[in-house]
Each structure stands twice: as C-alpha cells, then as structure tokens.
Design a protein around this motif. Sequence first.
Motif, PDB file in Angstrom:
ATOM      1  N   GLY A 256       0.804  -1.215   0.000  1.00 24.19           N
ATOM      2  CA  GLY A 256       0.000   0.000   0.000  1.00 24.19           C
ATOM      3  C   GLY A 256       0.841   1.272   0.000  1.00 24.19           C
ATOM      4  O   GLY A 256       2.062   1.250   0.128  1.00 24.19           O
ATOM      5  N   ASN A 257       0.154   2.408  -0.117  1.00 20.80           N
ATOM      6  CA  ASN A 257       0.827   3.708  -0.223  1.00 20.80           C
ATOM      7  C   ASN A 257       1.588   4.099   1.038  1.00 20.80           C
ATOM      8  O   ASN A 257       2.601   4.784   0.975  1.00 20.80           O
ATOM      9  CB  ASN A 257      -0.200   4.804  -0.546  1.00 20.80           C
ATOM     10  N   GLU A 258       1.105   3.666   2.193  1.00 20.72           N
ATOM     11  CA  GLU A 258       1.757   4.048   3.443  1.00 20.72           C
ATOM     12  C   GLU A 258       3.174   3.493   3.518  1.00 20.72           C
ATOM     13  O   GLU A 258       4.125   4.207   3.857  1.00 20.72           O
ATOM     14  CB  GLU A 258       0.931   3.549   4.637  1.00 20.72           C
ATOM     15  N   ALA A 259       3.330   2.206   3.201  1.00 19.99           N
ATOM     16  CA  ALA A 259       4.658   1.583   3.220  1.00 19.99           C
ATOM     17  C   ALA A 259       5.574   2.249   2.190  1.00 19.99           C
ATOM     18  O   ALA A 259       6.762   2.480   2.451  1.00 19.99           O
ATOM     19  CB  ALA A 259       4.544   0.093   2.923  1.00 19.99           C
ATOM     20  N   ALA A 260       5.018   2.576   1.023  1.00 21.37           N
ATOM     21  CA  ALA A 260       5.802   3.254  -0.006  1.00 21.37           C
ATOM     22  C   ALA A 260       6.241   4.639   0.481  1.00 21.37           C
ATOM     23  O   ALA A 260       7.345   5.100   0.175  1.00 21.37           O
ATOM     24  CB  ALA A 260       4.994   3.381  -1.290  1.00 21.37           C
ATOM     25  N   GLY A 261       5.372   5.298   1.248  1.00 21.45           N
ATOM     26  CA  GLY A 261       5.707   6.611   1.810  1.00 21.45           C
ATOM     27  C   GLY A 261       6.848   6.532   2.798  1.00 21.45           C
ATOM     28  O   GLY A 261       7.747   7.384   2.794  1.00 21.45           O
ATOM     29  N   TYR A 262       6.839   5.514   3.660  1.00 23.17           N
ATOM     30  CA  TYR A 262       7.944   5.333   4.604  1.00 23.17           C
ATOM     31  C   TYR A 262       9.262   5.105   3.855  1.00 23.17           C
ATOM     32  O   TYR A 262      10.308   5.642   4.218  1.00 23.17           O
ATOM     33  CB  TYR A 262       7.675   4.138   5.524  1.00 23.17           C
ATOM     34  N   TYR A 263       9.183   4.291   2.813  1.00 21.70           N
ATOM     35  CA  TYR A 263      10.398   3.970   2.056  1.00 21.70           C
ATOM     36  C   TYR A 263      10.933   5.218   1.346  1.00 21.70           C
ATOM     37  O   TYR A 263      12.150   5.442   1.301  1.00 21.70           O
ATOM     38  CB  TYR A 263      10.098   2.870   1.031  1.00 21.70           C
ATOM     39  N   THR A 264      10.040   6.032   0.813  1.00 26.46           N
ATOM     40  CA  THR A 264      10.455   7.266   0.147  1.00 26.46           C
ATOM     41  C   THR A 264      11.195   8.178   1.117  1.00 26.46           C
ATOM     42  O   THR A 264      12.221   8.784   0.772  1.00 26.46           O
ATOM     43  CB  THR A 264       9.230   8.007  -0.425  1.00 26.46           C
ATOM     44  N   ALA A 265      10.687   8.287   2.346  1.00 22.82           N
ATOM     45  CA  ALA A 265      11.359   9.093   3.367  1.00 22.82           C
ATOM     46  C   ALA A 265      12.721   8.505   3.708  1.00 22.82           C
ATOM     47  O   ALA A 265      13.699   9.232   3.931  1.00 22.82           O
ATOM     48  CB  ALA A 265      10.488   9.164   4.622  1.00 22.82           C
ATOM     49  N   ALA A 266      12.814   7.176   3.733  1.00 19.26           N
ATOM     50  CA  ALA A 266      14.070   6.504   4.088  1.00 19.26           C
ATOM     51  C   ALA A 266      15.178   6.762   3.074  1.00 19.26           C
ATOM     52  O   ALA A 266      16.353   6.837   3.431  1.00 19.26           O
ATOM     53  CB  ALA A 266      13.833   4.997   4.222  1.00 19.26           C
ATOM     54  N   VAL A 267      14.815   6.902   1.804  1.00 22.04           N
ATOM     55  CA  VAL A 267      15.843   7.042   0.765  1.00 22.04           C
ATOM     56  C   VAL A 267      16.182   8.502   0.440  1.00 22.04           C
ATOM     57  O   VAL A 267      17.052   8.754  -0.393  1.00 22.04           O
ATOM     58  CB  VAL A 267      15.426   6.320  -0.538  1.00 22.04           C
ATOM     59  N   LYS A 268      15.514   9.466   1.099  1.00 21.42           N
ATOM     60  CA  LYS A 268      15.771  10.874   0.787  1.00 21.42           C
ATOM     61  C   LYS A 268      17.239  11.241   0.992  1.00 21.42           C
ATOM     62  O   LYS A 268      17.892  11.793   0.103  1.00 21.42           O
ATOM     63  CB  LYS A 268      14.895  11.784   1.669  1.00 21.42           C
ATOM     64  N   VAL A 269      17.756  10.961   2.179  1.00 22.52           N
ATOM     65  CA  VAL A 269      19.143  11.314   2.492  1.00 22.52           C
ATOM     66  C   VAL A 269      20.101  10.528   1.613  1.00 22.52           C
ATOM     67  O   VAL A 269      21.070  11.066   1.080  1.00 22.52           O
ATOM     68  CB  VAL A 269      19.448  11.055   3.987  1.00 22.52           C
ATOM     69  N   LYS A 270      19.817   9.249   1.441  1.00 21.91           N
ATOM     70  CA  LYS A 270      20.672   8.392   0.612  1.00 21.91           C
ATOM     71  C   LYS A 270      20.797   8.928  -0.808  1.00 21.91           C
ATOM     72  O   LYS A 270      21.880   8.939  -1.401  1.00 21.91           O
ATOM     73  CB  LYS A 270      20.101   6.977   0.607  1.00 21.91           C
ATOM     74  N   THR A 271      19.695   9.431  -1.362  1.00 17.06           N
ATOM     75  CA  THR A 271      19.702   9.957  -2.731  1.00 17.06           C
ATOM     76  C   THR A 271      20.647  11.146  -2.862  1.00 17.06           C
ATOM     77  O   THR A 271      21.421  11.238  -3.823  1.00 17.06           O
ATOM     78  CB  THR A 271      18.281  10.373  -3.155  1.00 17.06           C
TER      79      THR A 271
END
Length: 500
Positions: A256-271
């Motif tokens: 679902g979108n919620e899990a995708a949202g958490y993952y997007t936040a997780a990769v912000k700094v990494k990007t």
Amino acid sequence: QRQMCIRDRNTGITRMSKNNKSVKVNFIMNAILNLSAVIFPLITFPYVSRILTPTGTGRVSSAVALVTYFAMVAQLGIPTYGIRACAIVRDDKEKLSRTAQEIFIINMIMSVIVYGVFFGALFFIPEMAEDKTLYLICSTTIVFNLIGMEWLYKALEEYSYITKRSLFFKFIALVLTFVCIHTKDDYLFYGVTTIFAASASNVMNFINVRKYITLKPLRNYDFKHHMKPILIFFGMSVATTIYTNLDTVMLKFMQGNEAAGYYTAAVKVKTVLVGVVTSIGTVLLPRVSYYIEQKRHDEFRKVTAKAMELVVMMALPLVVYFIIYAREAILVLSGADYIPAIIPMQLIMPTVFLIGFTNITGIQILIPQGRENIVLISEIVGAVVDFAINLVLIPSMGSSGAAIGTLVAELAVLIVQAIAMWKFLMEIMRKIKAGKIVLACVLGTVVALLVHLLPITNSFMILVITALLFFGIYGGGLLLMKEPLVYEVVGQMKEKFLKK
C-alpha cells in the motif's frame, strides 16, 4: 603543424593541456550540480504543494514521470556513450565534429520516432488526453535533451560552464515559481517552471556548441559503429531505471501507499549522498577515456586509485554518521509520522558506499575500456536480485524488506563487476591506505556519541552539533595524520591562497 602534433603525443603534454581541467574543480562543480537538482525542488515544493494541493502537484509529477520514459527512449544510451566517444577524439576538431554530428543525428532520428509514439499516446490514452497541454509542455524535455548535447560538454570537461548556467536557469525558475503560481489552477505554470529549471539551459548549449565543433554538414557519416555501444548503454539505463524504481512500485502494490511513503522518506538522504559521492565517476569518464585511447596507462591507474580513495574517504563517514543519527534525520526531514522509516534508512545507507564503488568500477574502469557489456550484465543481475528479494521480504517486512533488497542488489552489482576486473582492482586497492580513514572515522563517532550524554532533545540541534563534531574531528584527524590525499588538497589550497 603535423610535426608539432607528433611531438606533442610523444611528450604526453599536447593539446591535452587545453583540456587539462582540474579533476578536483570538476568534481566540486558536478557535486554542486547534483545537489542543486535536489535542493531547488526542496525549496519550491513546500510552497507549491500548499497552493496546488495534492491533486495539482500529482498531475504535474505524474506527467513529468511518464514523459521521462519517452525521453529515456529518445536518448537511448547517448548521455553516457557520447561522453566516451567524444572524449577519445577531443584533440582533433574534425573527428570530434564528425563524431558529435553522427551522435546528434542518431538522437534526432530517435527523438522524431518517439515524438510520433508520444502523440499517438496523447490522443488514445484517456489519462493523457485529459491533460494534453500539460503533457505537451513536459514533452519539450525531449527537444531540450536533443539540442543540449550535454554529453559533448562533459566529454570536453566543461563542468564549470555546465554548473554555472544550470544554476542560473534554476534560479530564474525559482523566482518564476513564486511569481506565477498563486492558485490551484496554476498547475500548468508549475509544469513550465519544472521543465524550465531542468532543461532551459540546453538552449545556451546549442548556441555555444559552435565554439567546439563545426556545424557544417560533413560527408560519409558512419552511424553503424555507434549503434552497438549506444544500445548497450540504453540497456544499462533501462536496467538501472527498473531496479532503482522497483522497490517503490512493489511496495505500493504489495503493502500500500503508506509503506511506499515510509520507504520514500528513508531514501531521501541516501539519494542526496549518492549524488555527491558518484560525481567523481562522471567527472573522470572523459579523462580516463582519453588516457586509455592515448595508452597512458600509468596516469589511468593513478587517477583510478585516487578516485577509489576519495570514495572511501567520503562515503565511509557519511554512511556511519547517518546510520547512527537516522532517527534525528527522519524527524527533521519528514516528521514524527515517519518513525517507521528509521530502520529502512539504516538498512539502506551502506548502498552509498557500494554505489560509490560501482560508479568507479563501472563508469571509470570498465566503460572507458569498452567493456560496457559487463556493466550491463551486472545491472541486470542487480535487477533480478532486487525483484527476488523484494518478492520474499516485502510481504513480511514492508519497507525494511525493500531496503534489504536494494542493499543486496547493489552488492551483487559490485561483485559481478569486481570479478570481471579482479586483478586490476586488487592492484588499485593495494594503493589505498584506508587505516587512517577508518581511525579518523572511529574518533569522530566516539566524540559525536558523547552528545547523547547532554540534555538536548531537539532533533535539529542534535544533528547540527553531532555533525560539526563528527565531521570536524574526522577531517582534523585526517589532516593531523597527514593522510596523503587530504594533505595534497590542503597544500594546493594554501598555494592558491598565497598566490592571491
């Protein structure tokens, strides 16, 4: 003139001196360019998102994302292949002009074909037909990419020019965003400013290109010898696009979108960190391609060893720091609602180190040697591994499972590339003195962790204080231990300051 050319090649100084741009300056400029691509949207998005609402921003981001795939097909593998092909012949204006014109014509023909498909989709796909004007605005990216010929400027190591004109147009786009967008109906202006920030500077590229090549049509073009490497680079681009976006797509459909949202936040700094660390590989591609063509293998090894050491020196402290302070980083960047993103961020941070290495092994070593097929194979392996692990772990672990999939996939890419060049890699790695880097990183970590003993609860203040302590002690430690690369850079800075 011919004797001069022969003498130059024998001495190894040559016309290369005209192109002998500082690798350090090029790296800094490319890092600034990559950071600007992240920072400018971060400045405008909080304002735009409130004015346009999620519906408006979603329409624009969806259109931009979809057109990006059309643009990728139109460019094939030219953005990377063009750098190598032009760097090899950059000392000969006639050969450079012929090569650049051949690549440009291939790109132009492919762009026309893609535009035909795009217009067909625009009229027959309902979701696109509803927003024809927006999609037409976004499709100008294809034209801007064509006329920009940025691969030529990178082959000539014109990174200062690329960065300065890009920052100039991004600044104009920033001003236009706040001037032109006032209501939720202004989403078309947002589309215009988004494309303007990313691509408008390419018009200047096309105007200035006559300084480097002749635009007069030449005879006896040879397109055939370009096609195989271009298609291989295109395959690499497709494989990379698939496995870098696969996690989010699979998370959305499986959790679902919620899990995708958490993952997007997780990769912000990494990007952001990956953009800085990998700048060195892109910057060095034209230089090492030139060295290989000129059979200057000692310079090739020396530059590669320095690049490897620079990746270790940059990536290691960044990975360690943001694993330790992932919680504070998530709270500052995304807020308390994104606490579940902390563990995924910690799991994915080592990929900064892995991607930094594969950027050197792939872009700086294998591609200049004409072994891009190995890079393609490694990225296909990475895509398959990522898909398999996501399929197994996402149902039970959500965004953490996706982070593990990305981590293992990047490791698989590095292993495949390392096996293909094992002897050369070991020769280079023996030249890297990592002991001082690791010791400085440990010292910085110990001191930064002592901050937890202080009565500070504000996450932003914790990040500021610990970052100053960690990176200050890390850099100071390397300087005191006279780490060769750091000492060399500081020495050059002192020399320039004294001259001024």
